[in-house]
Design an enzyme around this catalytic site. Structure first.
Site, PDB file in Angstrom:
ATOM      1  N   GLU A  24       0.842  -1.191   0.000  1.00 48.40           N
ATOM      2  CA  GLU A  24       0.000   0.000   0.000  1.00 48.40           C
ATOM      3  C   GLU A  24       0.882   1.248   0.000  1.00 48.40           C
ATOM      4  O   GLU A  24       1.941   1.271   0.632  1.00 48.40           O
ATOM      5  CB  GLU A  24      -0.897  -0.015   1.240  1.00 48.40           C
ATOM      6  CG  GLU A  24      -1.896   1.116   1.321  1.00 48.40           C
ATOM      7  CD  GLU A  24      -2.769   1.049   2.569  1.00 48.40           C
ATOM      8  OE1 GLU A  24      -3.887   1.595   2.519  1.00 48.40           O
ATOM      9  OE2 GLU A  24      -2.334   0.469   3.589  1.00 48.40           O
ATOM     10  N   CYS A  52      -5.019  -3.594   3.214  1.00 46.63           N
ATOM     11  CA  CYS A  52      -4.752  -3.206   4.601  1.00 46.63           C
ATOM     12  C   CYS A  52      -5.939  -3.427   5.547  1.00 46.63           C
ATOM     13  O   CYS A  52      -6.208  -4.544   5.964  1.00 46.63           O
ATOM     14  CB  CYS A  52      -4.266  -1.754   4.636  1.00 46.63           C
ATOM     15  SG  CYS A  52      -3.321  -1.351   6.136  1.00 46.63           S
ATOM     16  N   LYS A 107      -9.993   0.584  -2.390  1.00 44.07           N
ATOM     17  CA  LYS A 107     -10.074   0.174  -0.981  1.00 44.07           C
ATOM     18  C   LYS A 107     -11.440   0.529  -0.389  1.00 44.07           C
ATOM     19  O   LYS A 107     -11.893   1.677  -0.485  1.00 44.07           O
ATOM     20  CB  LYS A 107      -8.957   0.864  -0.199  1.00 44.07           C
ATOM     21  CG  LYS A 107      -8.867   0.463   1.266  1.00 44.07           C
ATOM     22  CD  LYS A 107      -7.695   1.194   1.932  1.00 44.07           C
ATOM     23  CE  LYS A 107      -7.535   0.797   3.387  1.00 44.07           C
ATOM     24  NZ  LYS A 107      -6.413   1.539   4.025  1.00 44.07           N
TER      25      LYS A 107
END
Length: 271
Positions: free
Chosen positions: A41, A156, A114
């Site tokens: 990321e 994440c 995301k």
């Protein structure tokens, strides 16, 4: 079996410097026999402030970061999961944290924005994050065919939401890739446990490239990039610093395991 690589970086606020580091590490991954390599990321930029990413954001149609990664994929003959790149959003001041996938010819074959954003205060620390202030959450789960099998994408904080991975499983995912920049405290507490749990409960390989160390903004990320097999065994890991780890995804063994230990077939959805 197909060899994959997880790349660990210590990204700074200089895009050119980060892209040079990524190029070196991707080259190393290719030399180690990787067919697919994944960057962490924020691989191209971590500014002094969360809003700094707005200044380096690119259009979805392309930009310097995207062009560089595409060129590297083509030059190296390597599939690349390009961590996250800030992409501009129409009629919206915030950006998307977009995980892009490029094939070995340099063509973009997938984009995942995301979904779960990191708006938290770290327990026991004077450390707060408000990712949603500068990032617009995505909506759609994404699974894409690759040489290593059908790849389900996550980023994440998505790791903490098992329903996301069940959705990817329903889309046919045979392995997950999870570019991350976990904080040091939460990483020490939960990173390995969560990665292995997602692998075990879905009988699915997990490849997790991470940020590691201290960054220009003073933030410390956990690192410990990992490749986990479908039984929850850690095949490769890099605890700290920048570098590359590789391992083989064995879909034949995974399919045999799913057949002999059919927990996925036993799923029941409560009403």
């Amino acid at each position: 079996m197909t060899r994959v690589a997880a790349i660990q970086m210590v990204t700074c606020a200089d895009v050119a410097r980060n892209l040079t580091a990524a190029e070196r590490l991707l080259g190393e991954a290719r030399e180690l026999g990787a067919v697919v390599a994944a960057l962490p990321e924020n691989f191209a930029f971590m500014g002094h402030d969360e809003a700094d990413k707005l200044a380096v954001a690119e259009d979805d149609a392309g930009g310097p970061i995207q062009s560089h990664v595409s060129s590297l994929a083509r030059t190296l003959g390597l599939w690349i999961v390009a961590g996250t790149i800030p992409l501009r959003v129409a009629d919206e001041p915030r950006v998307a944290a977009a995980c892009l996938v490029y094939d070995a010819a340099g063509r973009r074959v997938a984009r995942y924005d995301k979904i779960h954003l990191f708006d938290v205060a770290i327990p026991g620390r004077d450390e707060r994050y408000q990712e949603s202030a500068s990032v617009r959450p995505g909506r759609d789960a994404v699974c894409v065919p690759t040489p290593a099998g059908a790849l389900g994408l996550a980023v994440c904080y998505d790791l903490r939401f098992p329903e996301h991975f069940r959705r990817l499983l329903d889309l046919g995912a045979e392995w997950f890739c999870l570019p991350s920049a976990f904080t040091a405290p939460t990483g020490r507490a939960h990173w390995e446990t969560l990665l292995r749990a997602r692998a075990i409960e879905n009988l699915c390989h997990v490849v997790a490239p991470a940020q590691s160390g201290f960054h220009d903004n003073g933030r410390e990320t956990h690192g410990d990039s990992m490749i986990v097999d479908c039984w929850g065994r850690v095949l490769a890991r890099l605890p700290r610093g920048s570098g590359v780890v590789v391992a083989d995804i064995d879909l034949v063994r995974q399919r045999e395991l799913r057949q002999n230990f059919p927990t996925l077939d036993h799923r029941r959805r409560p009403t």
